[in-house]
Design a protein around this motif. Sequence first.
Motif, PDB file in Angstrom:
ATOM      1  N   THR A   1     125.381  29.503 -14.216  1.00  0.00           N
ATOM      2  CA  THR A   1     123.692  29.586 -14.403  1.00  0.00           C
ATOM      3  C   THR A   1     122.979  28.666 -12.478  1.00  0.00           C
ATOM      4  O   THR A   1     122.163  28.181 -12.712  1.00  0.00           O
ATOM      5  CB  THR A   1     122.897  28.562 -15.416  1.00  0.00           C
ATOM      6  N   ALA A   2     124.277  28.791 -12.114  1.00  0.00           N
ATOM      7  CA  ALA A   2     124.279  27.807 -10.660  1.00  0.00           C
ATOM      8  C   ALA A   2     122.462  28.797 -10.187  1.00  0.00           C
ATOM      9  O   ALA A   2     122.232  28.222  -8.858  1.00  0.00           O
ATOM     10  CB  ALA A   2     125.204  27.847  -9.552  1.00  0.00           C
ATOM     11  N   ASP A   3     122.748  29.783  -9.810  1.00  0.00           N
ATOM     12  CA  ASP A   3     121.543  29.841  -9.467  1.00  0.00           C
ATOM     13  C   ASP A   3     119.664  30.285 -10.005  1.00  0.00           C
ATOM     14  O   ASP A   3     119.199  31.230  -9.642  1.00  0.00           O
ATOM     15  CB  ASP A   3     121.922  32.353  -8.336  1.00  0.00           C
ATOM     16  N   GLY A   4     120.309  29.397 -11.046  1.00  0.00           N
ATOM     17  CA  GLY A   4     119.035  29.430 -11.486  1.00  0.00           C
ATOM     18  C   GLY A   4     118.196  30.719 -12.311  1.00  0.00           C
ATOM     19  O   GLY A   4     117.914  30.424 -13.371  1.00  0.00           O
ATOM     20  N   ARG A   5     119.237  31.557 -13.206  1.00  0.00           N
ATOM     21  CA  ARG A   5     119.401  31.895 -14.155  1.00  0.00           C
ATOM     22  C   ARG A   5     119.695  31.626 -15.297  1.00  0.00           C
ATOM     23  O   ARG A   5     119.975  30.869 -15.093  1.00  0.00           O
ATOM     24  CB  ARG A   5     120.568  33.355 -14.077  1.00  0.00           C
ATOM     25  N   GLU A   6     118.957  32.222 -16.593  1.00  0.00           N
ATOM     26  CA  GLU A   6     118.836  31.992 -17.794  1.00  0.00           C
ATOM     27  C   GLU A   6     120.120  32.387 -18.402  1.00  0.00           C
ATOM     28  O   GLU A   6     119.572  33.446 -18.189  1.00  0.00           O
ATOM     29  CB  GLU A   6     117.496  31.197 -18.197  1.00  0.00           C
ATOM     30  N   ILE A   7     120.814  32.072 -19.269  1.00  0.00           N
ATOM     31  CA  ILE A   7     121.232  32.250 -20.090  1.00  0.00           C
ATOM     32  C   ILE A   7     120.304  32.930 -21.912  1.00  0.00           C
ATOM     33  O   ILE A   7     120.039  32.244 -21.900  1.00  0.00           O
ATOM     34  CB  ILE A   7     122.539  31.975 -21.132  1.00  0.00           C
ATOM     35  N   ALA A   8     120.535  33.681 -22.241  1.00  0.00           N
ATOM     36  CA  ALA A   8     119.375  34.549 -23.423  1.00  0.00           C
ATOM     37  C   ALA A   8     120.172  33.876 -24.158  1.00  0.00           C
ATOM     38  O   ALA A   8     119.053  33.587 -25.174  1.00  0.00           O
ATOM     39  CB  ALA A   8     119.006  36.241 -22.764  1.00  0.00           C
ATOM     40  N   LEU A   9     121.210  34.223 -24.762  1.00  0.00           N
ATOM     41  CA  LEU A   9     121.790  33.398 -26.526  1.00  0.00           C
ATOM     42  C   LEU A   9     123.339  33.591 -26.057  1.00  0.00           C
ATOM     43  O   LEU A   9     124.136  34.034 -25.044  1.00  0.00           O
ATOM     44  CB  LEU A   9     122.073  35.105 -26.376  1.00  0.00           C
ATOM     45  N   ILE A  10     123.154  32.280 -26.491  1.00  0.00           N
ATOM     46  CA  ILE A  10     125.193  31.883 -26.438  1.00  0.00           C
ATOM     47  C   ILE A  10     125.031  32.436 -27.991  1.00  0.00           C
ATOM     48  O   ILE A  10     124.274  31.941 -28.492  1.00  0.00           O
ATOM     49  CB  ILE A  10     124.807  31.013 -26.296  1.00  0.00           C
ATOM     50  N   LYS A  11     126.035  33.074 -29.142  1.00  0.00           N
ATOM     51  CA  LYS A  11     126.572  32.951 -30.447  1.00  0.00           C
ATOM     52  C   LYS A  11     127.919  32.706 -30.531  1.00  0.00           C
ATOM     53  O   LYS A  11     128.876  33.105 -29.216  1.00  0.00           O
ATOM     54  CB  LYS A  11     126.767  34.197 -31.039  1.00  0.00           C
ATOM     55  N   MET A  12     127.983  30.676 -30.857  1.00  0.00           N
ATOM     56  CA  MET A  12     128.959  30.817 -31.017  1.00  0.00           C
ATOM     57  C   MET A  12     129.978  30.841 -32.236  1.00  0.00           C
ATOM     58  O   MET A  12     129.138  29.497 -33.148  1.00  0.00           O
ATOM     59  CB  MET A  12     128.724  29.233 -30.267  1.00  0.00           C
TER      60      MET A  12
ATOM     61  N   ARG B   1     118.519  29.808 -23.057  1.00  0.00           N
ATOM     62  CA  ARG B   1     117.028  30.397 -24.281  1.00  0.00           C
ATOM     63  C   ARG B   1     116.763  30.075 -25.766  1.00  0.00           C
ATOM     64  O   ARG B   1     116.689  29.574 -26.703  1.00  0.00           O
ATOM     65  CB  ARG B   1     116.895  31.730 -24.152  1.00  0.00           C
ATOM     66  N   CYS B   2     118.756  30.782 -26.201  1.00  0.00           N
ATOM     67  CA  CYS B   2     118.199  30.587 -27.647  1.00  0.00           C
ATOM     68  C   CYS B   2     120.398  30.010 -28.508  1.00  0.00           C
ATOM     69  O   CYS B   2     121.111  31.435 -26.973  1.00  0.00           O
ATOM     70  CB  CYS B   2     118.027  31.815 -28.623  1.00  0.00           C
ATOM     71  N   LEU B   3     120.988  29.276 -29.187  1.00  0.00           N
ATOM     72  CA  LEU B   3     121.665  29.765 -29.044  1.00  0.00           C
ATOM     73  C   LEU B   3     122.165  28.632 -30.429  1.00  0.00           C
ATOM     74  O   LEU B   3     121.289  28.090 -31.433  1.00  0.00           O
ATOM     75  CB  LEU B   3     122.965  27.802 -28.057  1.00  0.00           C
ATOM     76  N   ILE B   4     122.979  29.928 -30.984  1.00  0.00           N
ATOM     77  CA  ILE B   4     122.844  30.363 -32.200  1.00  0.00           C
ATOM     78  C   ILE B   4     124.512  29.774 -32.700  1.00  0.00           C
ATOM     79  O   ILE B   4     125.300  30.186 -32.197  1.00  0.00           O
ATOM     80  CB  ILE B   4     122.943  31.465 -33.335  1.00  0.00           C
ATOM     81  N   VAL B   5     124.934  28.921 -33.936  1.00  0.00           N
ATOM     82  CA  VAL B   5     126.506  27.650 -34.211  1.00  0.00           C
ATOM     83  C   VAL B   5     126.270  27.979 -35.401  1.00  0.00           C
ATOM     84  O   VAL B   5     125.276  27.732 -36.258  1.00  0.00           O
ATOM     85  CB  VAL B   5     126.052  26.967 -33.420  1.00  0.00           C
TER      86      VAL B   5
ATOM     87  N   PHE C   1     120.048  26.515 -33.105  1.00  0.00           N
ATOM     88  CA  PHE C   1     120.402  27.045 -34.558  1.00  0.00           C
ATOM     89  C   PHE C   1     121.407  26.776 -34.463  1.00  0.00           C
ATOM     90  O   PHE C   1     122.852  27.655 -34.456  1.00  0.00           O
ATOM     91  CB  PHE C   1     119.972  28.618 -34.703  1.00  0.00           C
ATOM     92  N   LEU C   2     122.199  25.527 -36.024  1.00  0.00           N
ATOM     93  CA  LEU C   2     122.840  25.215 -36.286  1.00  0.00           C
ATOM     94  C   LEU C   2     123.080  26.093 -37.220  1.00  0.00           C
ATOM     95  O   LEU C   2     124.392  25.248 -37.777  1.00  0.00           O
ATOM     96  CB  LEU C   2     123.236  23.832 -36.118  1.00  0.00           C
ATOM     97  N   ASP C   3     122.983  26.504 -38.606  1.00  0.00           N
ATOM     98  CA  ASP C   3     123.518  27.407 -39.488  1.00  0.00           C
ATOM     99  C   ASP C   3     123.886  28.910 -39.320  1.00  0.00           C
ATOM    100  O   ASP C   3     123.443  29.426 -40.265  1.00  0.00           O
ATOM    101  CB  ASP C   3     122.146  27.601 -40.861  1.00  0.00           C
ATOM    102  N   TRP C   4     123.829  29.035 -38.259  1.00  0.00           N
ATOM    103  CA  TRP C   4     125.419  30.451 -38.381  1.00  0.00           C
ATOM    104  C   TRP C   4     126.077  30.961 -39.409  1.00  0.00           C
ATOM    105  O   TRP C   4     126.908  29.990 -39.780  1.00  0.00           O
ATOM    106  CB  TRP C   4     124.976  31.027 -37.084  1.00  0.00           C
ATOM    107  N   ILE C   5     126.633  31.755 -40.311  1.00  0.00           N
ATOM    108  CA  ILE C   5     127.265  32.069 -41.301  1.00  0.00           C
ATOM    109  C   ILE C   5     127.916  33.016 -40.718  1.00  0.00           C
ATOM    110  O   ILE C   5     127.578  34.170 -40.285  1.00  0.00           O
ATOM    111  CB  ILE C   5     127.080  32.756 -42.750  1.00  0.00           C
TER     112      ILE C   5
END
Length: 231
Positions: free
Chosen positions: A158-169, A192-196, A227-231
């Motif tokens: 994201t150094a150039d200002g780009r946003e991460i649209a989604l991270i699934k972890m 933008r959205c992180l699901i864990v 979102f911390l309730d990914w299964i």
Amino acid sequence: MTEEQAAPEAASPELEKLQAQVRRYKRNLRKAEAEGFLAGILAMLKPGDLVLDCGANVGKISTQMARTGAQVLAYEPDPYAFAQLSEACAGLENVTLHNAAVGASGGKIRLMRAQNFAENPAAASVKSTIIGGGRMIEESDGIEVDLIDFPALLRQLTADGREIALIKMDIEGAELDILEALEEQGLFERVRCLIVETHERKFKDLRPRYRELRARVMAGPYAQRVFLDWI
């Protein structure tokens, strides 16, 4: 009151059956909610978006991400699962695979596997972890894998200002250190959205930290992004 009077009455078979049904219903409800949330997020992705699948396993989610046209970076440390992931993503030009774990720091680390891995690697590979002390994990041996500094990776992407649209972890306990680091370093705002999927059930000693982190995130400015309730 006598000892016999004080002893709790054993649950009847009918009550135990009902309790099991309630537990299954709650699990299925959580699963449906998580999958519905992911489906909604995937529907909003577009070609050119950048998404990360951490703990990609055999590629079930990575391939769904790829179908949106987004650029997918998938991370999976277990060699068995990575081979299946590579096969699932063969020919997908918008997917880049990394045979590595992600953590709050970088280097090399020992990957531990479930005790039944040799008998059933397909089912057991989802439990492989870099975090010691979990239930049903064989800690006496393991395999050395590459470890990617995830906060540093996020800053780089994201150094150039780009946003991460989604991270699934879904990384079997290693998410706690990463989430705390992202919070401390102010990096949630770059996603933008992180699901864990959190794994406090497997790591009893870490449960107070999980509770505190969840409370801070849910009360903070990024509650709608995480979102911390990914299964």
